[in-house]
Scaffold this motif. Structure first.
Motif, PDB file in Angstrom:
ATOM      1  N   UNK A 215       4.578   2.449  -9.448  1.00 32.37           N
ATOM      2  CA  UNK A 215       5.863   3.083  -9.145  1.00 32.37           C
ATOM      3  C   UNK A 215       6.240   4.086 -10.224  1.00 32.37           C
ATOM      4  N   UNK A 216       6.042   3.726 -11.467  1.00 25.35           N
ATOM      5  CA  UNK A 216       6.374   4.654 -12.554  1.00 25.35           C
ATOM      6  C   UNK A 216       5.540   5.926 -12.474  1.00 25.35           C
ATOM      7  N   UNK A 217       4.269   5.777 -12.173  1.00 24.47           N
ATOM      8  CA  UNK A 217       3.403   6.954 -12.062  1.00 24.47           C
ATOM      9  C   UNK A 217       3.836   7.836 -10.906  1.00 24.47           C
ATOM     10  N   UNK A 218       4.184   7.212  -9.780  1.00 26.46           N
ATOM     11  CA  UNK A 218       4.601   7.981  -8.606  1.00 26.46           C
ATOM     12  C   UNK A 218       5.899   8.726  -8.854  1.00 26.46           C
ATOM     13  N   UNK A 219       6.764   8.151  -9.688  1.00 27.99           N
ATOM     14  CA  UNK A 219       8.078   8.754  -9.907  1.00 27.99           C
ATOM     15  C   UNK A 219       8.107   9.772 -11.046  1.00 27.99           C
ATOM     16  N   UNK A 220       6.976  10.007 -11.665  1.00 20.59           N
ATOM     17  CA  UNK A 220       6.943  11.011 -12.719  1.00 20.59           C
ATOM     18  C   UNK A 220       7.364  12.361 -12.149  1.00 20.59           C
TER      19      UNK A 220
ATOM     20  N   UNK B 161       0.827  -1.209   0.000  1.00 19.77           N
ATOM     21  CA  UNK B 161       0.000   0.000   0.000  1.00 19.77           C
ATOM     22  C   UNK B 161       0.862   1.261   0.000  1.00 19.77           C
ATOM     23  N   UNK B 162       2.132   1.137   0.393  1.00 20.46           N
ATOM     24  CA  UNK B 162       3.026   2.293   0.501  1.00 20.46           C
ATOM     25  C   UNK B 162       3.967   2.423  -0.686  1.00 20.46           C
ATOM     26  N   UNK B 163       3.696   1.720  -1.766  1.00 20.97           N
ATOM     27  CA  UNK B 163       4.604   1.754  -2.924  1.00 20.97           C
ATOM     28  C   UNK B 163       4.842   3.177  -3.416  1.00 20.97           C
ATOM     29  N   UNK B 164       3.781   3.963  -3.520  1.00 19.50           N
ATOM     30  CA  UNK B 164       3.931   5.320  -4.027  1.00 19.50           C
ATOM     31  C   UNK B 164       4.792   6.164  -3.099  1.00 19.50           C
ATOM     32  N   UNK B 165       4.624   5.984  -1.808  1.00 21.75           N
ATOM     33  CA  UNK B 165       5.423   6.753  -0.852  1.00 21.75           C
ATOM     34  C   UNK B 165       6.886   6.332  -0.902  1.00 21.75           C
ATOM     35  N   UNK B 166       7.131   5.042  -1.023  1.00 20.36           N
ATOM     36  CA  UNK B 166       8.504   4.555  -1.120  1.00 20.36           C
ATOM     37  C   UNK B 166       9.152   4.980  -2.431  1.00 20.36           C
ATOM     38  N   UNK B 167       8.348   5.072  -3.474  1.00 18.92           N
ATOM     39  CA  UNK B 167       8.878   5.355  -4.804  1.00 18.92           C
ATOM     40  C   UNK B 167       9.516   6.733  -4.908  1.00 18.92           C
ATOM     41  N   UNK B 168       9.088   7.668  -4.100  1.00 18.07           N
ATOM     42  CA  UNK B 168       9.630   9.026  -4.210  1.00 18.07           C
ATOM     43  C   UNK B 168      10.808   9.249  -3.255  1.00 18.07           C
TER      44      UNK B 168
END
Length: 382
Positions: free
Chosen positions: A292-297, A264-271
Motif C-alpha cells: 500500500x505504501x508503495x502504491x501511494x507514493x 490482489x487489488x490492494x494497489x488499485x484500492x490504495x490510490x
C-alpha cells in the motif's frame, strides 16, 4: 455536508484521529458485526422480533447498536449502526427474508434483464432513497444521542458488486454462478444496474452523514469471488465513484473500504480516495503495508499537496476467538506488532460469528488496548 442536529460532545475520538493518520496513544479497536448475533441480549430481542423488523425500528436498532458499547464499556472505540447491506435492494423493490441458518433469501431474484424493470422501482416517479430508508437515518440520529459521545458512530453500505451478486443469485452462494453468468451474458445491463446501485449508495451514504454518522464503511463482501481483471471491470470503477463523490460532499468523514478476499487489488484500492483499507486475515500485515505504501507514493490527498496517510484496518482471523484466552492474547500481540504503532485500526479479518463467546471478544479488546499501549509507549521512549 454538516448535519443539523445537536449531538452530545464526543469524548473518545481515538478512531477518528487514527483514520486521519494522526498520532494516537494506542491503537483503536472495533469489530465488524459487533452489534448482533453473538450477544445473548440481541438473541433475546430476536426471539420476539424478526431481523428486518429490528432494522426498520429505530428504537430497536439503536438498542442493538449500543449493546456492545454498554457491555464492553471503555474497550470499544467505535459503534456501528445496526442495519444490513441489503436495505438498498429492499428499497429498490426486492423482497428479502432473513432465514435462520441460511441467511438472506430473495423472493424473486433477477434472472433476466426484463426482471429489472419488473421488480425494481427506483426509477419510478416519486422514488426517493431518503424516504425509503428514513428509518436508518432515524436510527443513526437516535443512536448518536444514546451513545452520549462515548464513541463515534459508523454508517455503512454494501458495495455495488456485492449487492448485485445477491440480487441476481438470490442468496449467498459458494460459486455465485447465476450472478457471474450475468456478467458475461448481459454486460451492458450489468453495468447499467451497477450504476443505478452506485448512485443510490452515494445518496444513502450522504444521508447517513447528515443523520449523524461520523465515519463510513463500504463492505464488498463478495469481492473475492471476482478475479483481478473482473474486479477491475465490475467492482473497482463503482468503488472509485463512491469514494470520489463522498469525498466531494463529506471531505472530513473517514471512509473505509473492505474488499474481502481481494487482496490482489490492494494497489488499485490504495490510490482511491479511501482513508482506511480494511484487510481480511488472508494477508500478512507487513506485506500489505509495504504494498500500500508503495502504491501511494506520489498520491496527494488535498490541494495543499499533503500526502494521504496510509491507514490499515484488521485483521485477526475471527476463528481465533474460539481459542483459549492465552492464544487470543498471543495472536493479538503478534498482530499489533506486525501492524506497528501508527496507521492501524484493530479489527477482525471479517465479522463476529453467532457462536463466538462474548467473553473471548473481551479478551481480544483488552489485549489490543494493552499491547498497543505498550508498543506506543515503547516507541515514544526511544
Amino acid at each position: 455536508m454538516p448535519h443539523s442536529v445537536e449531538f452530545p460532545e464526543l469524548v473518545n475520538d481515538l478512531y477518528l484521529r487514527a483514520a486521519r493518520g494522526e498520532k494516537v496513544e494506542r491503537t483503536p479497536v472495533w469489530c465488524m458485526r459487533q452489534a448482533g448475533r453473538y450477544l445473548p441480549e440481541f438473541r433475546a430481542m430476536r426471539a420476539e422480533h424478526n431481523f428486518f423488523k429490528v432494522c426498520r425500528s429505530p428504537e430497536l436498532a439503536t438498542e442493538v447498536t449500543v449493546q456492545p458499547i454498554d457491555r464492553y464499556e471503555g474497550l470499544l472505540d467505535a459503534a456501528i449502526i445496526f442495519s444490513d447491506i441489503l436495505v438498498i435492494p429492499q428499497a429498490m423493490g426486492m423482497d428479502i427474508e432473513m432465514v435462520p441458518g441460511k441467511g438472506p433469501v430473495f423472493g424473486h431474484p433477477l434472472r433476466t434483464p426484463s426482471d429489472i424493470e419488473a421488480f425494481l422501482v427506483d426509477t419510478k416517479p416519486g422514488f426517493s432513497i431518503d424516504v425509503e430508508l428514513k428509518y436508518v437515518y432515524d436510527a443513526i440520529t437516535m443512536a448518536r444521542h444514546r451513545l452520549a459521545g462515548r464513541v463515534p458512530l459508523f454508517g455503512f453500505i454494501g458495495a455495488p458488486w456485492t449487492l448485485l451478486a445477491y440480487m441476481i443469485e438470490g442468496s449467498g452462494s459458494k460459486t455465485f454462478s447465476q450472478a457471474k453468468r450475468w456478467l458475461w451474458k448481459y454486460p451492458k445491463q450489468t453495468h447499467q444496474l451497477l450504476e443505478r446501485i452506485t448512485n443510490l449508495s452515494i445518496r444513502f451514504l450522504i444521508g447517513q452523514v447528515n443523520a449523524g454518522a461520523q465515519m463510513l464503511q463500504v463492505f464488498d463482501s463478495w469481492a473475492g469471488e471476482l478475479g483481478p481483471q473482473d474486479f477491475s471491470t465490475f467492482a473497482l470503477p463503482y468503488l472509485k465513484k463512491i469514494a470520489e463523490e463522498l469525498k466531494a460532499h463529506c471531505p472530513d468523514v473517514p471512509l473505509t473500504v473492505f474488499a474481502k478476499g481481494a487482496h490482489y487489488a490492494l494497489e488499485e484500492l490504495a490510490v482511491l480516495p479511501f482513508d482506511v483499507i480494511s484487510l481480511d486475515w488472508t494477508i500478512d500485515p507487513v506485506e500489505a503495508r509495504k504494498r500500500v505504501q508503495k502504491a501511494r507514493e506520489g498520491v496527494e490527498y488535498n490541494a495543499a499537496g499533503r500526502r494521504r496517510p496510509v491507514v490499515l484496518q484488521g485483521n485477526l482471523d475471527p476463528t481465533i476467538l474460539f481459542a483459549d484466552p492465552e492464544i487470543i492474547r498471543l495472536r493479538t500481540k503478534e498482530m499489533i506488532e506486525k501492524f506497528g504503532s501508527t496507521g492501524h485500526i484493530a479489527n477482525l479479518g471479517h465479522g463476529m460469528m453467532p457462536d463466538h463467546d462474548p467473553e473471548h471478544l473481551r479478551v481480544f479488546l483488552e489485549s489490543v488496548k494493552d499491547e498497543s499501549t505498550k508498543l506506543c509507549c515503547s516507541k515514544n521512549n526511544k
